[in-house]
Motif scaffolding. Sequence first.
Motif, PDB file in Angstrom:
ATOM      1  N   PHE A  24       3.914  70.537  10.683  1.00 22.43           N
ATOM      2  CA  PHE A  24       3.157  70.663  11.928  1.00 22.43           C
ATOM      3  C   PHE A  24       1.759  70.064  11.771  1.00 22.43           C
ATOM      4  CE2 PHE A  24       0.341  73.076  14.755  1.00 22.43           C
ATOM      5  CZ  PHE A  24       0.928  72.755  15.968  1.00 22.43           C
ATOM      6  N   GLN A  25       1.122  70.307  10.626  1.00 22.39           N
ATOM      7  CA  GLN A  25      -0.202  69.742  10.387  1.00 22.39           C
ATOM      8  C   GLN A  25      -0.153  68.212  10.363  1.00 22.39           C
ATOM      9  OE1 GLN A  25      -3.174  71.326  10.122  1.00 22.39           O
ATOM     10  NE2 GLN A  25      -2.046  73.139  10.758  1.00 22.39           N
ATOM     11  N   LEU A  26       0.881  67.651   9.770  1.00 24.01           N
ATOM     12  CA  LEU A  26       1.009  66.193   9.737  1.00 24.01           C
ATOM     13  C   LEU A  26       1.220  65.622  11.134  1.00 24.01           C
ATOM     14  CD1 LEU A  26       3.195  65.694   6.554  1.00 24.01           C
ATOM     15  CD2 LEU A  26       0.809  65.008   6.883  1.00 24.01           C
ATOM     16  N   LYS A  27       2.006  66.328  11.949  1.00 26.88           N
ATOM     17  CA  LYS A  27       2.225  65.848  13.318  1.00 26.88           C
ATOM     18  C   LYS A  27       0.943  65.896  14.127  1.00 26.88           C
ATOM     19  CE  LYS A  27       6.871  65.673  14.352  1.00 26.88           C
ATOM     20  NZ  LYS A  27       7.338  64.448  14.898  1.00 26.88           N
ATOM     21  N   VAL A  28       0.188  66.976  13.985  1.00 27.96           N
ATOM     22  CA  VAL A  28      -1.034  67.137  14.769  1.00 27.96           C
ATOM     23  C   VAL A  28      -2.109  66.159  14.296  1.00 27.96           C
ATOM     24  CG1 VAL A  28      -2.913  68.764  15.261  1.00 27.96           C
ATOM     25  CG2 VAL A  28      -0.559  69.519  15.417  1.00 27.96           C
ATOM     26  N   SER A  29      -2.136  65.858  13.016  1.00 27.31           N
ATOM     27  CA  SER A  29      -3.182  64.973  12.500  1.00 27.31           C
ATOM     28  C   SER A  29      -3.013  63.528  12.958  1.00 27.31           C
ATOM     29  CB  SER A  29      -3.209  65.027  10.972  1.00 27.31           C
ATOM     30  OG  SER A  29      -2.028  64.456  10.456  1.00 27.31           O
ATOM     31  N   LYS A  30      -1.854  63.160  13.479  1.00 29.43           N
ATOM     32  CA  LYS A  30      -1.647  61.793  13.953  1.00 29.43           C
ATOM     33  C   LYS A  30      -2.325  61.530  15.292  1.00 29.43           C
ATOM     34  CE  LYS A  30       2.745  60.999  11.640  1.00 29.43           C
ATOM     35  NZ  LYS A  30       4.164  60.732  11.816  1.00 29.43           N
ATOM     36  N   TYR A  31      -2.606  62.605  16.044  1.00 29.64           N
ATOM     37  CA  TYR A  31      -3.225  62.433  17.358  1.00 29.64           C
ATOM     38  C   TYR A  31      -4.724  62.279  17.208  1.00 29.64           C
ATOM     39  CZ  TYR A  31       1.228  64.046  19.209  1.00 29.64           C
ATOM     40  OH  TYR A  31       2.548  64.166  19.504  1.00 29.64           O
ATOM     41  N   SER A  32      -5.298  61.463  18.088  1.00 29.80           N
ATOM     42  CA  SER A  32      -6.750  61.321  18.088  1.00 29.80           C
ATOM     43  C   SER A  32      -7.281  62.007  19.351  1.00 29.80           C
ATOM     44  CB  SER A  32      -7.145  59.840  18.085  1.00 29.80           C
ATOM     45  OG  SER A  32      -6.629  59.207  19.230  1.00 29.80           O
ATOM     46  N   PHE A  33      -8.117  62.991  19.123  1.00 31.31           N
ATOM     47  CA  PHE A  33      -8.690  63.745  20.219  1.00 31.31           C
ATOM     48  C   PHE A  33     -10.103  63.254  20.495  1.00 31.31           C
ATOM     49  CE2 PHE A  33      -5.614  66.605  18.236  1.00 31.31           C
ATOM     50  CZ  PHE A  33      -4.841  66.922  19.342  1.00 31.31           C
ATOM     51  N   PRO A  34     -10.526  63.226  21.760  1.00 30.34           N
ATOM     52  CA  PRO A  34     -11.911  62.816  22.044  1.00 30.34           C
ATOM     53  C   PRO A  34     -12.889  63.856  21.499  1.00 30.34           C
ATOM     54  CG  PRO A  34     -10.828  63.581  24.038  1.00 30.34           C
ATOM     55  CD  PRO A  34      -9.778  63.516  22.975  1.00 30.34           C
ATOM     56  N   GLU A  35     -14.019  63.361  21.004  1.00 31.37           N
ATOM     57  CA  GLU A  35     -14.980  64.277  20.393  1.00 31.37           C
ATOM     58  C   GLU A  35     -15.760  65.051  21.439  1.00 31.37           C
ATOM     59  OE1 GLU A  35     -17.296  62.163  17.594  1.00 31.37           O
ATOM     60  OE2 GLU A  35     -15.556  61.479  16.475  1.00 31.37           O
ATOM     61  N   ASN A  36     -16.161  64.397  22.512  1.00 33.38           N
ATOM     62  CA  ASN A  36     -16.893  65.067  23.584  1.00 33.38           C
ATOM     63  C   ASN A  36     -16.180  64.797  24.903  1.00 33.38           C
ATOM     64  OD1 ASN A  36     -18.963  66.140  22.017  1.00 33.38           O
ATOM     65  ND2 ASN A  36     -20.044  64.186  22.017  1.00 33.38           N
TER      66      ASN A  36
END
Length: 67
Positions: A24-36
């Motif tokens: 699950f951590q590997l799957k979530v780490s592939k996404y790039s979330f906006p910082e602000n």
Amino acid sequence: MPQLDTSTWFITILSMIMTLFFMFQLKVSKYSFPENPEPKLVAMSKPSTPWENKWTKIYFPHSLPLQ
């Protein structure tokens, strides 16, 4: 009838939970979330309806005078 051997259940369940957590951590780490994250400014257009320009009144049967 043989007894069910449960001595390995703890390590099996623990390793399964850890594996699911890491996957699950590997799957979530592939996404790039906006910082602000900022809200989008959407221009609200006021719809033009024919009854906005004139005065109207709704008469309820109970508000009419008695006859």
